[in-house]
Design an enzyme around this catalytic site. Structure first.
Site, PDB file in Angstrom:
ATOM      1  N   ALA A  17       0.867  -1.172   0.000  1.00  0.00           N
ATOM      2  CA  ALA A  17       0.000   0.000   0.000  1.00  0.00           C
ATOM      3  C   ALA A  17       0.907   1.227   0.000  1.00  0.00           C
ATOM      4  O   ALA A  17       2.075   1.143   0.408  1.00  0.00           O
ATOM      5  CB  ALA A  17      -0.885  -0.014   1.231  1.00  0.00           C
TER       6      ALA A  17
ATOM      7  N   GLY B 244       0.456  -4.890   0.808  1.00  0.00           N
ATOM      8  CA  GLY B 244      -0.734  -4.904  -0.047  1.00  0.00           C
ATOM      9  C   GLY B 244      -0.481  -5.531  -1.412  1.00  0.00           C
ATOM     10  O   GLY B 244      -1.400  -6.066  -2.033  1.00  0.00           O
TER      11      GLY B 244
ATOM     12  N   GLU C 167      -0.832  -9.093  -0.845  1.00  0.00           N
ATOM     13  CA  GLU C 167      -2.258  -9.346  -0.590  1.00  0.00           C
ATOM     14  C   GLU C 167      -3.053  -9.370  -1.901  1.00  0.00           C
ATOM     15  O   GLU C 167      -3.969 -10.177  -2.070  1.00  0.00           O
ATOM     16  CB  GLU C 167      -2.801  -8.294   0.393  1.00  0.00           C
ATOM     17  CG  GLU C 167      -2.264  -8.534   1.797  1.00  0.00           C
ATOM     18  CD  GLU C 167      -2.467  -7.357   2.750  1.00  0.00           C
ATOM     19  OE1 GLU C 167      -2.145  -6.224   2.358  1.00  0.00           O
ATOM     20  OE2 GLU C 167      -2.940  -7.577   3.874  1.00  0.00           O
TER      21      GLU C 167
ATOM     22  N   GLU D 273       4.340  -5.187   7.217  1.00  0.00           N
ATOM     23  CA  GLU D 273       3.543  -4.161   7.897  1.00  0.00           C
ATOM     24  C   GLU D 273       3.969  -3.926   9.344  1.00  0.00           C
ATOM     25  O   GLU D 273       3.952  -2.794   9.822  1.00  0.00           O
ATOM     26  CB  GLU D 273       2.046  -4.530   7.863  1.00  0.00           C
ATOM     27  CG  GLU D 273       1.386  -4.312   6.511  1.00  0.00           C
ATOM     28  CD  GLU D 273       1.473  -5.515   5.578  1.00  0.00           C
ATOM     29  OE1 GLU D 273       2.337  -6.382   5.811  1.00  0.00           O
ATOM     30  OE2 GLU D 273       0.686  -5.570   4.630  1.00  0.00           O
TER      31      GLU D 273
HETATM   32  N1  DAK Z   1       4.649   3.116  -0.640  1.00  0.00           N
HETATM   33  C1  DAK Z   1       5.065   4.284  -1.190  1.00  0.00           C
HETATM   34  N2  DAK Z   1       6.220   4.416  -1.847  1.00  0.00           N
HETATM   35  C2  DAK Z   1       7.008   3.340  -1.952  1.00  0.00           C
HETATM   36  C3  DAK Z   1       6.643   2.088  -1.398  1.00  0.00           C
HETATM   37  C4  DAK Z   1       5.401   1.994  -0.728  1.00  0.00           C
HETATM   38  N3  DAK Z   1       4.947   0.856  -0.215  1.00  0.00           N
HETATM   39  N4  DAK Z   1       7.649   1.200  -1.660  1.00  0.00           N
HETATM   40  C5  DAK Z   1       8.573   1.884  -2.341  1.00  0.00           C
HETATM   41  N5  DAK Z   1       8.201   3.158  -2.523  1.00  0.00           N
HETATM   42  C6  DAK Z   1       8.915   4.227  -3.222  1.00  0.00           C
HETATM   43  C7  DAK Z   1      10.097   4.704  -2.411  1.00  0.00           C
HETATM   44  O1  DAK Z   1       9.711   5.621  -1.431  1.00  0.00           O
HETATM   45  C8  DAK Z   1      10.924   5.329  -3.493  1.00  0.00           C
HETATM   46  O2  DAK Z   1      10.364   6.579  -3.829  1.00  0.00           O
HETATM   47  P1  DAK Z   1      11.238   7.953  -3.866  1.00  0.00           P
HETATM   48  O3  DAK Z   1      11.808   8.067  -2.511  1.00  0.00           O
HETATM   49  O4  DAK Z   1      12.277   7.670  -4.917  1.00  0.00           O
HETATM   50  O5  DAK Z   1      10.256   9.004  -4.242  1.00  0.00           O
HETATM   51  C9  DAK Z   1      10.719   4.405  -4.691  1.00  0.00           C
HETATM   52  O6  DAK Z   1       9.491   3.726  -4.407  1.00  0.00           O
HETATM   53  C10 DAK Z   1      11.805   3.384  -4.867  1.00  0.00           C
HETATM   54  O7  DAK Z   1      11.991   2.703  -3.646  1.00  0.00           O
HETATM   55  P2  DAK Z   1      13.400   2.494  -2.948  1.00  0.00           P
HETATM   56  O8  DAK Z   1      14.331   3.601  -3.316  1.00  0.00           O
HETATM   57  O9  DAK Z   1      13.163   2.246  -1.500  1.00  0.00           O
HETATM   58  O10 DAK Z   1      13.902   1.176  -3.674  1.00  0.00           O
HETATM   59  P3  DAK Z   1      14.884   0.064  -3.101  1.00  0.00           P
HETATM   60  O11 DAK Z   1      15.208  -0.833  -4.230  1.00  0.00           O
HETATM   61  O12 DAK Z   1      16.023   0.698  -2.345  1.00  0.00           O
HETATM   62  O13 DAK Z   1      14.017  -0.751  -2.032  1.00  0.00           O
HETATM   63  C11 DAK Z   1      12.039  -1.900  -1.245  1.00  0.00           C
HETATM   64  C12 DAK Z   1      12.911  -1.508  -2.479  1.00  0.00           C
HETATM   65  C13 DAK Z   1      10.770  -2.576  -1.785  1.00  0.00           C
HETATM   66  C14 DAK Z   1      12.794  -2.880  -0.374  1.00  0.00           C
HETATM   67  C15 DAK Z   1      11.717  -0.614  -0.440  1.00  0.00           C
HETATM   68  O14 DAK Z   1      11.191   0.353  -1.347  1.00  0.00           O
HETATM   69  C16 DAK Z   1      10.702  -0.843   0.645  1.00  0.00           C
HETATM   70  O15 DAK Z   1      11.033  -1.387   1.707  1.00  0.00           O
HETATM   71  N6  DAK Z   1       9.472  -0.399   0.385  1.00  0.00           N
HETATM   72  C17 DAK Z   1       8.400  -0.489   1.354  1.00  0.00           C
HETATM   73  C18 DAK Z   1       7.941  -1.902   1.408  1.00  0.00           C
HETATM   74  C19 DAK Z   1       6.850  -2.048   2.430  1.00  0.00           C
HETATM   75  O16 DAK Z   1       7.046  -1.821   3.617  1.00  0.00           O
HETATM   76  N7  DAK Z   1       5.741  -2.453   1.919  1.00  0.00           N
HETATM   77  C20 DAK Z   1       4.591  -2.695   2.714  1.00  0.00           C
HETATM   78  C21 DAK Z   1       3.807  -1.464   2.688  1.00  0.00           C
HETATM   79  S1  DAK Z   1       2.665  -1.548   3.985  1.00  0.00           S
HETATM   80  C22 DAK Z   1      -3.888  -0.588   6.186  1.00  0.00           C
HETATM   81  C23 DAK Z   1      -4.234  -1.344   5.133  1.00  0.00           C
HETATM   82  C24 DAK Z   1      -3.253  -1.902   4.398  1.00  0.00           C
HETATM   83  C25 DAK Z   1      -1.944  -1.674   4.725  1.00  0.00           C
HETATM   84  C26 DAK Z   1      -1.626  -0.921   5.788  1.00  0.00           C
HETATM   85  C27 DAK Z   1      -2.576  -0.352   6.544  1.00  0.00           C
HETATM   86  N8  DAK Z   1      -4.843   0.030   6.979  1.00  0.00           N
HETATM   87  C28 DAK Z   1      -6.171  -0.365   6.776  1.00  0.00           C
HETATM   88  C29 DAK Z   1      -4.470   1.030   7.913  1.00  0.00           C
HETATM   89  C30 DAK Z   1      -0.962  -2.201   3.908  1.00  0.00           C
HETATM   90  C31 DAK Z   1       0.269  -1.860   4.189  1.00  0.00           C
HETATM   91  C32 DAK Z   1       1.320  -2.134   3.320  1.00  0.00           C
HETATM   92  O17 DAK Z   1       1.230  -2.659   2.237  1.00  0.00           O
END
Ligand code: DAK
Length: 259
Positions: free
Chosen positions: A66, A111, A114, A134
């Site tokens: 997400a 997400g 998911e 998450e």
């Molecule tokens: N959201 C927004 N931007 C994201 C992103 C994300 N999930 N994942 C990556 N990006 C963006 C980065 O911020 C970066 O943008 P800029 O800074 O260049 O503007 C760009 O994509 C490239 O990412 P990286 O520079 O970080 O690339 P790397 O190769 O170094 O790393 C990575 C890749 C996938 C390991 C890293 O980007 C990362 O850890 N990303 C986050 C992964 C993550 O934590 N995903 C889970 C998201 S949480 C809810 C309902 C649903 C959810 C939550 C709450 N509620 C009902 C409250 C769901 C939550 C999730 O899915």
């Protein structure tokens, strides 16, 4: 169909759905969700579309979750609404009457995983990475990750992945049964197409019945065995059943109409 965050193309009965925010690793924001829902609604009623293949734009990500930047400042109420809305849309995919294959071409996190799990079949490229990170952000999964991961790989390994937030590689995802196949990235779409084409040669009525029966196994208050009796019985009144059995007896290939 024209969308800002998702590319669509219909070819040979397959709707290709490409999440298209590559600079943000195809992170799922509200706009992506509403476009995705509109695409499902349209695909449901479009007879030209027999099945869907969902993938991510670029070579790095299916969807990295997400959009963290979008939900970072949400309130409790907004969080609940986000979760309920996402769950509703992903459920639509899970019980969609036409087959949906996720072609996972890189990160499938949070997400993103998911979404892949809500699809009927998952094919991964060898560079794919899977995880529910998450907890590292201070939230639980919100789009049914706790439920579908447990259904797909069992409680022991699911709860470990959910509590550690660890990322696993494609070969481990294959061992766990999280994905059906792992292939080199350049073969990802052709492998997905091969499987889709095999499904599309079958009776669409029967395939939709299989989707409902399997879903019934996981649905509280529904007896999957009874669902199967109903679905099986219904088939006897279809043109597809007459065609399938006639083709068998006359030693020819069936030509199903989905009626
Ligand atoms: N959201 C927004 N931007 C994201 C992103 C994300 N999930 N994942 C990556 N990006 C963006 C980065 O911020 C970066 O943008 P800029 O800074 O260049 O503007 C760009 O994509 C490239 O990412 P990286 O520079 O970080 O690339 P790397 O190769 O170094 O790393 C990575 C890749 C996938 C390991 C890293 O980007 C990362 O850890 N990303 C986050 C992964 C993550 O934590 N995903 C889970 C998201 S949480 C809810 C309902 C649903 C959810 C939550 C709450 N509620 C009902 C409250 C769901 C939550 C999730 O899915």
């Amino acid at each position: 169909m024209d969308y800002k965050n998702i590319l669509t193309e219909i070819k040979d009965g397959i709707l290709y759905v490409t999440l298209n925010r590559p600079k943000q690793l195809n992170a799922l924001n509200k706009a992506v969700f509403s476009e995705f829902e509109a695409i499902l609604n349209d695909a449901e009623n479009n007879d030209e579309i027999k099945g869907l293949i969902i993938t991510g734009s670029g070579e790095k990500a299916f969807a990295a979750g997400a959009d963290i930047k979008e939900f970072a400042h949400f309130t409790v109420e907004q969080g609940k609404e986000l979760s309920a809305n996402g769950q509703r849309i992903f459920k639509k995919a899970e019980i969609f009457k036409k087959p949906i294959i996720a072609a996972v071409n890189g990160f499938a996190l949070g997400g993103g995983l998911e979404l892949a799990m809500a699809c009927h079949i998952r094919i991964a490229s060898d560079n794919a990475r899977f995880g529910q990170p998450e907890v590292s952000l201070g939230v639980t999964p919100g789009y049914a990750g706790t439920q579908r991961l447990t259904q797909l790989i069992g409680k022991g390994k699911a709860i470990e992945l959910l509590m550690t937030g660890a990322m696993i590689k494609a070969d481990e995802a294959l061992k766990l049964g999280l994905v059906n196949y792992v292939v080199p990235q350049k073969e990802l779409i052709s492998k997905s197409e091969d499987i889709m084409k095999t499904i599309l040669q079958q009776s669409p009525v029967a395939v939709a019945g299989v989707i409902r029966c399997v879903d019934a196994f996981f649905t509280d208050g529904i007896d999957g065995f009874k669902t199967e009796v109903e679905e099986f019985g219904k088939c006897f009144g279809t043109e597809d059943f007459k065609e399938g059995t006639d083709a068998f007896m006359n030693k020819r290939k069936p030509d199903f109409t989905g009626k």
